[in-house]
Design an enzyme around this catalytic site. Structure first.
Site, PDB file in Angstrom:
ATOM      1  N   ARG A  63     -14.753  -6.429 -13.748  1.00 29.17           N
ATOM      2  CA  ARG A  63     -14.525  -8.011 -13.758  1.00 29.17           C
ATOM      3  C   ARG A  63     -12.790  -8.171 -14.448  1.00 29.17           C
ATOM      4  O   ARG A  63     -12.096  -7.841 -14.943  1.00 29.17           O
ATOM      5  CB  ARG A  63     -15.274  -8.640 -15.079  1.00 29.17           C
ATOM      6  CG  ARG A  63     -15.519 -10.070 -14.665  1.00 29.17           C
ATOM      7  CD  ARG A  63     -16.808 -10.215 -15.992  1.00 29.17           C
ATOM      8  NE  ARG A  63     -16.428 -10.541 -16.873  1.00 29.17           N
ATOM      9  CZ  ARG A  63     -15.272 -11.956 -17.832  1.00 29.17           C
ATOM     10  NH1 ARG A  63     -14.950 -12.407 -17.199  1.00 29.17           N
ATOM     11  NH2 ARG A  63     -15.229 -11.259 -19.010  1.00 29.17           N
ATOM     12  N   HIS A  67      -1.402  -5.379  12.489  1.00 25.94           N
ATOM     13  CA  HIS A  67      -1.104  -5.066  11.467  1.00 25.94           C
ATOM     14  C   HIS A  67       0.366  -6.144  11.479  1.00 25.94           C
ATOM     15  O   HIS A  67       1.244  -6.225  10.863  1.00 25.94           O
ATOM     16  CB  HIS A  67      -0.634  -4.138  10.867  1.00 25.94           C
ATOM     17  CG  HIS A  67      -1.149  -3.639   9.850  1.00 25.94           C
ATOM     18  ND1 HIS A  67      -0.925  -2.432   9.406  1.00 25.94           N
ATOM     19  CD2 HIS A  67      -0.442  -4.374   8.082  1.00 25.94           C
ATOM     20  CE1 HIS A  67      -0.904  -2.484   7.584  1.00 25.94           C
ATOM     21  NE2 HIS A  67      -0.675  -3.844   7.094  1.00 25.94           N
ATOM     22  N   ARG A  89     -14.299  -2.502  -9.871  1.00 20.54           N
ATOM     23  CA  ARG A  89     -14.496  -2.103 -10.568  1.00 20.54           C
ATOM     24  C   ARG A  89     -14.949  -2.712 -12.339  1.00 20.54           C
ATOM     25  O   ARG A  89     -16.142  -1.935 -12.860  1.00 20.54           O
ATOM     26  CB  ARG A  89     -13.625  -0.496 -11.157  1.00 20.54           C
ATOM     27  CG  ARG A  89     -13.916   0.297 -10.232  1.00 20.54           C
ATOM     28  CD  ARG A  89     -13.047   1.497  -9.616  1.00 20.54           C
ATOM     29  NE  ARG A  89     -11.412   1.246 -10.017  1.00 20.54           N
ATOM     30  CZ  ARG A  89     -10.485   1.770 -10.156  1.00 20.54           C
ATOM     31  NH1 ARG A  89     -10.621   3.304 -10.920  1.00 20.54           N
ATOM     32  NH2 ARG A  89      -9.568   1.442  -9.861  1.00 20.54           N
ATOM     33  N   ILE A 119      -3.529 -10.145  -3.466  1.00 21.49           N
ATOM     34  CA  ILE A 119      -4.346 -10.917  -1.896  1.00 21.49           C
ATOM     35  C   ILE A 119      -5.812 -12.407  -1.871  1.00 21.49           C
ATOM     36  O   ILE A 119      -5.880 -13.142  -1.049  1.00 21.49           O
ATOM     37  CB  ILE A 119      -4.400  -9.883  -1.158  1.00 21.49           C
ATOM     38  CG1 ILE A 119      -2.717  -9.228  -0.853  1.00 21.49           C
ATOM     39  CG2 ILE A 119      -4.920 -10.177   0.160  1.00 21.49           C
ATOM     40  CD1 ILE A 119      -3.141  -8.144  -0.063  1.00 21.49           C
ATOM     41  N   GLY A 160       1.116  -1.403  -0.090  1.00 16.13           N
ATOM     42  CA  GLY A 160      -0.445   0.305  -0.108  1.00 16.13           C
ATOM     43  C   GLY A 160       0.760   1.599   0.372  1.00 16.13           C
ATOM     44  O   GLY A 160       1.600   1.499   1.023  1.00 16.13           O
ATOM     45  N   ARG A 200      -6.373  -1.726   4.922  1.00 18.47           N
ATOM     46  CA  ARG A 200      -6.695  -0.828   5.761  1.00 18.47           C
ATOM     47  C   ARG A 200      -7.822  -0.601   6.350  1.00 18.47           C
ATOM     48  O   ARG A 200      -8.585   0.038   5.573  1.00 18.47           O
ATOM     49  CB  ARG A 200      -5.816   0.825   4.869  1.00 18.47           C
ATOM     50  CG  ARG A 200      -4.634   0.065   3.685  1.00 18.47           C
ATOM     51  CD  ARG A 200      -3.819   0.579   4.941  1.00 18.47           C
ATOM     52  NE  ARG A 200      -2.017   0.684   4.545  1.00 18.47           N
ATOM     53  CZ  ARG A 200      -1.624  -0.631   3.673  1.00 18.47           C
ATOM     54  NH1 ARG A 200      -2.117  -1.398   3.810  1.00 18.47           N
ATOM     55  NH2 ARG A 200      -0.276  -0.352   3.209  1.00 18.47           N
TER      56      ARG A 200
END
Length: 326
Positions: free
Chosen positions: A187, A292, A185, A164, A84, A244
């Protein structure tokens, strides 16, 4: 083997960067300037960054114009040691045309393992069960005590279906799940590999027995899981976040967990981090929270560091970074 110019300077923002990454950089001509403060001191970074050719950013403090200004106009490239990059001012890098790398991809396996652990831990009362033992509340005479949710025959939903989520879905192929759904958003062309179905967000919420969040934090995703979203979920649903903390409205999650809107939650990420010890979520028996730990394995951390180092070496050679951030 191509080489970069000798004695280029690389700022290493944290003293615990794995040795293999430092050795790789040094073997290719780098002078590594290692910051020694833990936690990282911005004052030390600002002092040592002046005049460097590259920055190896190994923590989550803001990486912005202040750092770039302090480095100077000779700065050629930067890589974070993270997947990230919500702490990075990416538009500022784009404006200055400074190559920026990060380390996605290599984190997927360790995070996927942990996500499945959270699915089970939250769905099967690990946190509450341990508390029962510690408070002498272990019930042996009840048949319906601490009844949990199984992954078998369940609908697994993913918000985000990148590396992931796909690593989790791959692992779940042999768990006899009923269905795998995901919302993105667009496929994914490889969805058939995971027997996964692209669905609207509302359907994801309504049908998922386990809902796993593994999407970047953006203006579009910030606060996506709020009171309305939790209100559409099953009362038996288990909510897992390994992305997040900012994707979740934590006060709304707390309400959903305390009122029975959803069954349980497993979180590896929160807002803020570290989470204060008095945070209300920590008081809930049906909320498993980890500090985390998604990438906290030796193997993955070394792989992340080597990818960041190779990003920098490519940047110094004028080549595209292995994993560019923009």
């Amino acid at each position: 083997m191509s080489t970069v110019r000798a004695a280029f300077k690389v700022l290493i923002s944290h003293p615990n960067v794995p040795a293999p990454a430092l050795e790789l950089l040094r073997s290719r001509g780098a002078e590594t300037i290692v910051c020694q403060s833990v936690p990282p001191s911005r004052a030390e970074i600002l002092q040592k960054v002046t005049g460097v050719d590259a920055i190896f950013w190994a923590h989550y403090q803001p990486l912005n114009a202040g750092i770039l200004d302090a480095a100077g106009p000779q700065l050629r490239c930067v890589s974070t040691m993270s997947s990230g990059i919500d702490f990075v001012d990416v538009p500022e890098f784009q404006r200055r045309q400074i190559p920026l790398g990060h380390t996605p991809g290599v984190v997927k396996n360790s995070v996927a393992d942990l996500a499945i652990g959270l699915m089970i831990a939250a769905g099967r009362h690990f946190h509450a069960g341990r508390h029962d033992i510690e408070s002498s509340q272990w019930k042996t005479e009840l048949i319906d005590w601490r009844m949990g949710q199984e992954i078998r025959d369940s609908v697994i939903g993913f918000f985000g279906f990148g590396g992931i989520s796909q690593a989790i879905a791959k692992r779940l192929q042999c768990w006899d799940v009923a269905k795998i759904l995901y919302h993105t958003r667009k496929r994914k062309e490889n969805e058939a590999e995971f027997k996964a179905e692209h669905v609207p967000f509302e359907r994801l919420l309504r049908e998922s027995d386990f809902l796993v969040v593994a999407a970047p934090l953006t203006d579009e995703t910030r606060g996506k899981f709020d009171k309305k979203a939790f209100g559409l979920m099953k009362s038996s649903a288990v909510f897992v976040n390994v992305a997040r903390g900012g994707l979740v409205m934590q006060s709304d999650l707390h309400e959903a967990l305390t009122t029975g809107q959803i069954f349980a939650a497993g979180l590896d990420v929160t807002t803020p981090e570290p989470l204060p010890a008095e945070d209300p979520l920590l008081k809930l028996p049906n909320c498993v929270i980890l500090p985390h730990l998604g990438t906290q394995t030796t193997k993955t951390t070394i792989e992340m560091s080597l990818l960041a180092a190779n990003n920098i070496l490519n940047g110094m050679e004028g080549k595209p970074m292995i994993r560019p951030a923009y």
